[in-house]
Design an enzyme around this catalytic site. Structure first.
Site, PDB file in Angstrom:
ATOM      1  N   LYS A 170       0.850  -1.193   0.000  1.00  0.00           N
ATOM      2  CA  LYS A 170       0.000   0.000   0.000  1.00  0.00           C
ATOM      3  C   LYS A 170       0.882   1.239   0.000  1.00  0.00           C
ATOM      4  O   LYS A 170       1.838   1.335   0.775  1.00  0.00           O
ATOM      5  CB  LYS A 170      -0.895   0.003   1.233  1.00  0.00           C
TER       6      LYS A 170
ATOM      7  N   ASP B 155      -5.965   0.257   8.464  1.00  0.00           N
ATOM      8  CA  ASP B 155      -5.625   0.105   7.044  1.00  0.00           C
ATOM      9  C   ASP B 155      -6.190  -1.162   6.415  1.00  0.00           C
ATOM     10  O   ASP B 155      -6.143  -1.321   5.194  1.00  0.00           O
ATOM     11  CB  ASP B 155      -4.103   0.101   6.857  1.00  0.00           C
TER      12      ASP B 155
END
Length: 284
Positions: free
Chosen positions: A13, A140
């Site tokens: 990410k 997340d």
């Protein structure tokens, strides 16, 4: 017992932008982030087993615990409990994303585990339902479940998928240090940050918009770890680099490049961990 083996990529990410506001009463920080995922990362494999077991491989797994503190095991047990199952799984995590690197590796691994076990156990849960469970594991994890270009707000639970997003050729590098998230947020809070001011519309020129944006955790991370500033300076001197910035809470940095050749050249020139990638990309 069936020999079926299912695999899911746990994509790295990258926060192309990251605005962070003053902490809420519960201690969580509101944020506004444009998040994309690389065509590179870890791999999670699952197969049927009597219990839930985890094995690790890959260079980056050397410093990773395989006990109950590992998010992969936490994700597996959370899904097993939420679904009311007795089924187990043998899980293998091939770890390539550096640990404590600002690339969401642990969250990506947890998300990939949820997706893989959802298939293995034939639960057929939609991603939205998995994301609700994922949020209990980490802010997340919901974004990593979707692994598509998105805007992430709230504390990570408010997600807007971007229906069309052309990929960037890019390089990701790490200056060779692990940066735990907690101390960076503590340093950020010490500066008495203002309430979150969300970003404006992206507009037609993505690069111009990105250049006007920022990562609010970059300055406190650099203050503690000057190696990050050195890495960013190095990236900005590379031919073909359009924009360089830190990802997440650090220490990894990325550079958006003019083309794949520029990204590959930068990755090969860096004396340390670096990889040329494509960031984002979806036609909707």
């Amino acid at each position: 017992m069936s020999s079926v083996v299912l695999s899911e990529r746990a994509a790295a990410k990258v926060n192309l932008t990251l605005r962070v506001g003053a902490p809420r009463a519960d201690g969580y920080h509101p944020l506004d982030s444009l998040v994309v995922f690389a065509d590179w990362g870890d791999t999670v494999e699952v197969r049927p087993a009597p219990g839930i077991l985890l094995t690790l491989s890959g260079e980056a797994s050397r410093s990773l615990p395989a006990d109950g503190s590992n998010l992969v095991l936490q994700a597996a047990r959370a899904l097993q409990s939420a679904a009311g199952l007795a089924d187990g799984a043998m899980i293998r995590l091939d770890k390539q994303i550096p640990v404590e690197a600002g690339l969401g590796g642990g969250s990506a691994d947890a998300a990939a585990t949820l997706r893989a076990l959802n298939r293995l156990w034939e639960l057929d849960w939609p991603l939205d339902r998995l994301a609700e469970l994922g949020l209990t594991l980490g802010a997340d994890v919901p974004a990593c479940l979707y692994s598509r270009p998105l805007r992430m707000r709230g504390i990570g639970e408010w997600i807007d998928i971007l229906p069309a997003f052309d990929p960037f050729d890019a390089v990701i590098l790490n200056p060779g240090i692990a940066v735990p998230t907690g101390p960076i947020f503590k340093a950020f809070d010490a500066a008495e940050p203002a309430a979150l001011a969300e970003a404006g519309p992206m507009g037609d020129n993505r690069l111009d918009w990105l250049r006007e944006e920022r990562n609010d955790l970059e300055a406190p991370a650099i203050a503690r770890h000057p190696e990050i500033a050195a890495a960013l300076d190095w990236l900005r001197m590379r031919d073909g680099v359009e924009l360089a910035r830190m990802s997440g809470s650090g220490a990894s940095c990325f550079a958006l490049c003019r083309d794949r050749a520029s990204a590959q050249a930068a990755a090969e020139a860096w004396d340390g961990f670096a990889v040329a990638v494509q960031l984002g990309g979806t036609s909707g």
